[in-house]
Design a protein around this motif. Structure first.
Motif, mmCIF file in Angstrom:
data_model
loop_
_atom_site.group_PDB
_atom_site.id
_atom_site.type_symbol
_atom_site.label_atom_id
_atom_site.label_comp_id
_atom_site.label_asym_id
_atom_site.label_seq_id
_atom_site.Cartn_x
_atom_site.Cartn_y
_atom_site.Cartn_z
ATOM 1 N N ARG A 1 6.832 -121.643 27.961
ATOM 2 C CA ARG A 1 5.501 -121.288 27.447
ATOM 3 C C ARG A 1 4.559 -120.936 28.603
ATOM 4 O O ARG A 1 3.885 -119.913 28.591
ATOM 5 C CB ARG A 1 4.944 -122.471 26.630
ATOM 6 C CG ARG A 1 3.590 -122.236 25.992
ATOM 7 C CD ARG A 1 3.103 -123.456 25.218
ATOM 8 N NE ARG A 1 3.182 -124.683 26.002
ATOM 9 C CZ ARG A 1 2.324 -125.007 26.975
ATOM 10 N NH1 ARG A 1 1.339 -124.189 27.280
ATOM 11 N NH2 ARG A 1 2.462 -126.132 27.627
ATOM 12 N N ARG A 2 4.600 -121.816 29.653
ATOM 13 C CA ARG A 2 3.697 -121.593 30.779
ATOM 14 C C ARG A 2 4.069 -120.301 31.522
ATOM 15 O O ARG A 2 3.201 -119.549 31.989
ATOM 16 C CB ARG A 2 3.726 -122.789 31.729
ATOM 17 C CG ARG A 2 2.896 -123.951 31.170
ATOM 18 C CD ARG A 2 3.264 -125.273 31.774
ATOM 19 N NE ARG A 2 3.167 -125.252 33.225
ATOM 20 C CZ ARG A 2 3.753 -126.141 34.012
ATOM 21 N NH1 ARG A 2 4.499 -127.095 33.471
ATOM 22 N NH2 ARG A 2 3.607 -126.052 35.310
ATOM 23 N N GLU A 3 5.365 -120.031 31.600
ATOM 24 C CA GLU A 3 5.807 -118.800 32.277
ATOM 25 C C GLU A 3 5.300 -117.587 31.506
ATOM 26 O O GLU A 3 4.788 -116.619 32.078
ATOM 27 C CB GLU A 3 7.337 -118.778 32.394
ATOM 28 C CG GLU A 3 7.833 -117.586 33.214
ATOM 29 C CD GLU A 3 9.359 -117.482 33.257
ATOM 30 O OE1 GLU A 3 10.053 -118.455 32.887
ATOM 31 O OE2 GLU A 3 9.842 -116.415 33.647
ATOM 32 N N GLN A 4 5.440 -117.689 30.146
ATOM 33 C CA GLN A 4 5.004 -116.568 29.314
ATOM 34 C C GLN A 4 3.495 -116.325 29.474
ATOM 35 O O GLN A 4 3.042 -115.189 29.590
ATOM 36 C CB GLN A 4 5.358 -116.856 27.841
ATOM 37 C CG GLN A 4 5.245 -115.649 26.922
ATOM 38 C CD GLN A 4 6.116 -114.467 27.389
ATOM 39 O OE1 GLN A 4 7.328 -114.615 27.603
ATOM 40 N NE2 GLN A 4 5.492 -113.291 27.587
ATOM 41 N N GLU A 5 2.734 -117.472 29.519
ATOM 42 C CA GLU A 5 1.278 -117.357 29.680
ATOM 43 C C GLU A 5 0.938 -116.707 31.031
ATOM 44 O O GLU A 5 0.061 -115.849 31.117
ATOM 45 C CB GLU A 5 0.623 -118.744 29.592
ATOM 46 C CG GLU A 5 0.537 -119.273 28.159
ATOM 47 C CD GLU A 5 0.135 -120.738 28.094
ATOM 48 O OE1 GLU A 5 0.124 -121.280 26.965
ATOM 49 O OE2 GLU A 5 -0.137 -121.354 29.154
ATOM 50 N N ALA A 6 1.661 -117.133 32.067
ATOM 51 C CA ALA A 6 1.422 -116.578 33.412
ATOM 52 C C ALA A 6 1.746 -115.098 33.447
ATOM 53 O O ALA A 6 1.016 -114.289 34.066
ATOM 54 C CB ALA A 6 2.260 -117.344 34.435
ATOM 55 N N ILE A 7 2.837 -114.706 32.745
ATOM 56 C CA ILE A 7 3.231 -113.280 32.704
ATOM 57 C C ILE A 7 2.158 -112.465 31.984
ATOM 58 O O ILE A 7 1.737 -111.395 32.452
ATOM 59 C CB ILE A 7 4.620 -113.118 32.032
ATOM 60 C CG1 ILE A 7 5.710 -113.675 32.971
ATOM 61 C CG2 ILE A 7 4.910 -111.663 31.670
ATOM 62 C CD1 ILE A 7 7.079 -113.794 32.339
ATOM 63 N N ASN A 8 1.711 -113.018 30.819
ATOM 64 C CA ASN A 8 0.667 -112.315 30.061
ATOM 65 C C ASN A 8 -0.593 -112.138 30.905
ATOM 66 O O ASN A 8 -1.213 -111.069 30.905
ATOM 67 C CB ASN A 8 0.330 -113.070 28.766
ATOM 68 C CG ASN A 8 1.465 -112.949 27.745
ATOM 69 O OD1 ASN A 8 2.332 -112.071 27.881
ATOM 70 N ND2 ASN A 8 1.477 -113.821 26.748
ATOM 71 N N ALA A 9 -0.939 -113.226 31.632
ATOM 72 C CA ALA A 9 -2.143 -113.175 32.482
ATOM 73 C C ALA A 9 -1.978 -112.122 33.574
ATOM 74 O O ALA A 9 -2.924 -111.374 33.884
ATOM 75 C CB ALA A 9 -2.386 -114.556 33.101
ATOM 76 N N ALA A 10 -0.780 -112.044 34.117
ATOM 77 C CA ALA A 10 -0.503 -111.075 35.194
ATOM 78 C C ALA A 10 -0.616 -109.657 34.663
ATOM 79 O O ALA A 10 -1.183 -108.768 35.330
ATOM 80 C CB ALA A 10 0.891 -111.332 35.774
ATOM 81 N N ILE A 11 -0.080 -109.431 33.436
ATOM 82 C CA ILE A 11 -0.138 -108.085 32.839
ATOM 83 C C ILE A 11 -1.596 -107.704 32.591
ATOM 84 O O ILE A 11 -2.033 -106.586 32.906
ATOM 85 C CB ILE A 11 0.676 -108.033 31.515
ATOM 86 C CG1 ILE A 11 2.177 -108.252 31.814
ATOM 87 C CG2 ILE A 11 0.452 -106.718 30.768
ATOM 88 C CD1 ILE A 11 3.039 -108.452 30.589
ATOM 89 N N THR A 12 -2.380 -108.663 32.022
ATOM 90 C CA THR A 12 -3.800 -108.403 31.736
ATOM 91 C C THR A 12 -4.552 -108.113 33.034
ATOM 92 O O THR A 12 -5.363 -107.189 33.111
ATOM 93 C CB THR A 12 -4.423 -109.624 31.014
ATOM 94 O OG1 THR A 12 -3.583 -109.952 29.929
ATOM 95 C CG2 THR A 12 -5.837 -109.340 30.508
ATOM 96 N N ALA A 13 -4.248 -108.937 34.063
ATOM 97 C CA ALA A 13 -4.929 -108.766 35.359
ATOM 98 C C ALA A 13 -4.627 -107.404 35.971
ATOM 99 O O ALA A 13 -5.461 -106.823 36.666
ATOM 100 C CB ALA A 13 -4.504 -109.882 36.313
#
Lengths: 433, 264
Positions: A112-124
């Motif tokens: 879950r945390r990895e997915q959140e970090a990936i999503n954040a990276a894509i948004t960033a």
């Protein structure tokens, strides 16, 4: 001079008279109350043997050991043994489930945390996260991923149980093999010392034989007065005491040697067991960690295959960032899971010790004392048989000289026959000479 | 005369000492190496099976004893398991013992022996019939026991276990065992508290002396009296020696009942 001759003549006359009386009283082999049968009171003769002191010492050691040993614990019944084994297995299974539950929970958290970090990276990066249909597909994929993880965990648990069973079997085998070897070495050493003690006892007796014979010859002189006779008897007793004292020193020294050898064997065996068992446990742990790592990679790969965390349509820089995040979370997960496995192994180690105690694998003081007692019983039996074989040889010449046809030992009660005990005892005693 | 053979499952425990007949004339007393008979394959197999059955019974016995709370219950359990063990023993060994009995009887008859005892108690002379008995046992043919009984023998026997059940002997033995168990317990406690080897040696010496003194004062007079009575009964039967029934293999005169009557 005259009085001396007279005394001598009187002595010879008394000797002849007593000899004649003895002959008249002694039963003959062909008497109706004998009929060619004789008997020997074996225990009386055994007491006259030069090795009897050694036998008595072993008896005393057996008594001492029996009295020093704490009462044996009440043996477990089959049902109790099964119940205790089941309880330990349940505890082990609970520990496995606890560890596996924690690992599964961590796996889910890290995903879950990895997915959140990936999503954040894509948004960033100013790029678009997956579209709504893709998000719907991702929900399905997540459910499938959870199923994959559950199945993987179940497989891992089966593997874990099989590896632990192998571990336990190998541990018990190694322990038993090394303890058997130590027992054989101890028995061999004890046997060597016992044989050496027997040889020394006989050598000591033969060393004093000339002096003993001279004193016995003096004792057979009828002209000796009471004081002189007591003096000679005292000298004979002193020789016996001296031999006994010397043999006691030898026996105490041997006993100390044997005790030291036993301590050394125990320490050596324990160290070897610890080393070999440690190696087995390390192998088991390595296998479990490897499998855990393989399962994690496999799950991650299957989950990727299901399309979760899909990076299609993203820029190469964002894809690289996503890969970096993935590697970082995998490394963290591995470290975190390693701690959980280490905790589990601690619990397992404690349970293994209880399994070992339940199966009697632990070498306690009770077991060691029991083995020492067995060894003493064996020593006693060997020595006793050696003495009895000697008694038997002496009996043959005595019985043949008396014209007997058969001689018994361990008779409950005699009603006739010739008692050869004293004659055989004298011959056995003369082995000192 | 009551023919008797006592080849038991404990055959293998006997001490092997080879009697030598050098210089001895032939006698009508024979001996059998029961320990050697016990090593024949058929006996080894039966004893192994009996050992396995005993191990199983021991486990069941331990469980049953834990469930037996009163003394009566415990006695019942002991008796029940003894019975079960004896049944198993009979089932496994009876056919073998029957054949051995016939073989010994046959050899005894062909050699005109009056009695056969265990080898353990003969240290000189006597006729060793072990090999003849083994040859018969190993032959495939059926063994036909002789119709005649052995000639009267100068050797008698008593069942000491039976004699030990006479109330005054049993009570003395039981009292002694109980007293010794208590003494052992208190001595163990003293040994555990002893500070050094000298102290332990002293405790051991006192223990051994106390047991020996009590044996001499309480048991020895009864042992002497019993031996004297056995000797008297044996003389009345014109016997020379009396051995224990456990050492008697075949023939001999059983004087147990007469001794029991005389001791009561």
């Amino acid at each position: 001079m005259r009085s001396s001759s007279a005394l001598c003549a009187a002595g010879i006359a008394v000797a002849l008279l007593s000899s004649a009386t003895a002959c008249a009283r002694a039963p003959r082999a062909d008497d109706a109350t004998v009929r060619g049968i004789g008997y020997v009171r074996l225990e009386e003769v055994v007491k006259k043997h030069p090795l009897y002191g050694q036998l008595a010492q072993i008896d005393s050691d057996i008594d001492a050991l029996s009295l020093s040993t704490l009462p044996v614990a009440i043996p477990r019944s089959g049902a109790e043994f099964a119940q205790q084994t089941k309880e330990l297995n349940d505890e082990l299974r609970a520990a496995q489930e606890r560890a596996n539950g924690i690992i599964a929970q961590k796996q889910s958290d890290y995903q879950r945390r990895e997915q959140e970090a990936i999503n954040a990276a894509i948004t960033a990066a100013g790029e678009k996260p997956p579209s709504a249909p893709a998000a719907g597909m991702q929900t399905t994929a997540s459910a499938q991923a959870a199923a994959v993880a559950t199945q993987a965990n179940q497989d891992f648990r089966s593997y874990q149980e099989a590896v632990i069973a192998q571990d336990r079997e190998a541990t018990a085998g190694v322990t038993s093999k090394l303890e058997d070897r130590a027992n054989r070495q101890f028995a061999q050493k004890a046997n060597e010392l016992q044989q050496s003690e027997s040889a020394q006892a006989l050598e000591l007796a033969s060393h004093d034989s000339a002096q003993r014979l001279a004193l016995r010859t003096k004792l057979s002189n009828l002209a000796l007065d009471d004081a002189a006779r007591n003096d000679v008897k005292g000298q004979l007793a002193a020789i016996d005491r001296k031999e006994l004292d010397e043999m006691t020193v030898v026996r105490n020294r041997d006993r100390a040697t044997l005790n030291a050898f036993q301590s050394q064997l125990r320490a050596q065996t324990s160290a070897e067991i610890a080393k070999e068992v440690g190696a087995i446990h390390a192998q088991t742990q390595a296998k479990l960690q490897q499998r855990s790592s393989e399962v994690s990679s496999q799950v991650a790969s299957q989950i990727r295959g299901l399309g979760t965390g899909s990076s299609a349509g993203l820029s190469p820089a964002t894809q690289a960032k996503i890969q970096q995040i993935d590697a970082q979370y995998k490394a963290q997960f591995k470290t975190d899971v390693g701690k959980t496995i280490a905790d589990y192994n601690e619990t397992k180690k404690a349970l293994d010790a209880r399994f070992a105690a339940l199966n009697g694998a632990a070498t306690g003081a009770q077991g060691a004392a029991g083995r020492q007692l067995d060894q003493l019983h064996k020593e006693r039996s060997d020595l006793y048989n050696q003495i009895v074989a000697q008694v038997q040889r002496e009996t043959q010449s005595v019985a043949a000289a008396r014209g007997l046809k058969v001689v018994f030992i361990d008779v409950v009660a005699p009603a006739g026959g010739i008692d050869l005990t004293n004659d055989v005892a004298k011959d056995v005693e003369s082995l000192h000479e | 005369m009551k023919n008797r053979i006592a080849i038991t499952a404990a055959l293998m425990l006997a001490v092997a000492l080879p009697p030598v007949a050098l210089g001895a004339d032939l006698t009508d007393i024979g001996y059998l190496d029961q320990a050697r008979i016990g090593t024949l394959p058929q006996f080894v197999a039966a004893n192994r099976q009996l050992g396995q059955a005993k191990a199983q019974l021991d486990k069941q016995f331990a469980t049953a004893m834990r469930g037996a709370h009163s003394q009566e219950d415990q006695q019942r359990v002991v008796s029940d398991f003894q019975q079960r063990f004896l049944q198993k023993q009979r089932a496994l060994l009876a056919p073998l013992l029957e054949r051995a009995r016939a073989a010994v009887a046959s050899v005894t008859s062909s050699k005109n022996l009056s009695v056969v005892v265990d080898k353990r108690i003969v240290i000189y002379g006597g006729q060793d019939i072990t090999q003849e008995v083994i040859d018969l046992l190993q032959s495939p043919a059926p063994i036909v026991p002789p119709v005649n009984t052995p000639a009267p023998s100068e050797i008698g026997f008593v069942d000491q276990n039976q004699l030990n059940q006479i109330p005054k002997l049993k009570s003395a033995n039981d009292d002694f065992d109980k007293w010794q168990a208590q003494l052992q317990q208190s001595t163990q406690a003293q040994m555990a508290k002893a500070k050094n080897d000298d102290e332990r040696r002293q405790i051991l010496k006192t223990y051994q002396q106390t047991v020996s003194d009590r044996e001499k004062s309480e048991l020895q007079p009864l042992v002497d009296q019993t031996k004297s009575v056995i000797g008297d009964v044996a003389r009345k039967h014109n016997l020379i020696l009396v051995v224990d029934s456990g050492d008697l293999v075949y023939g001999g005169s059983d004087i147990t009942q007469d001794v029991q009557n005389a001791l009561k």
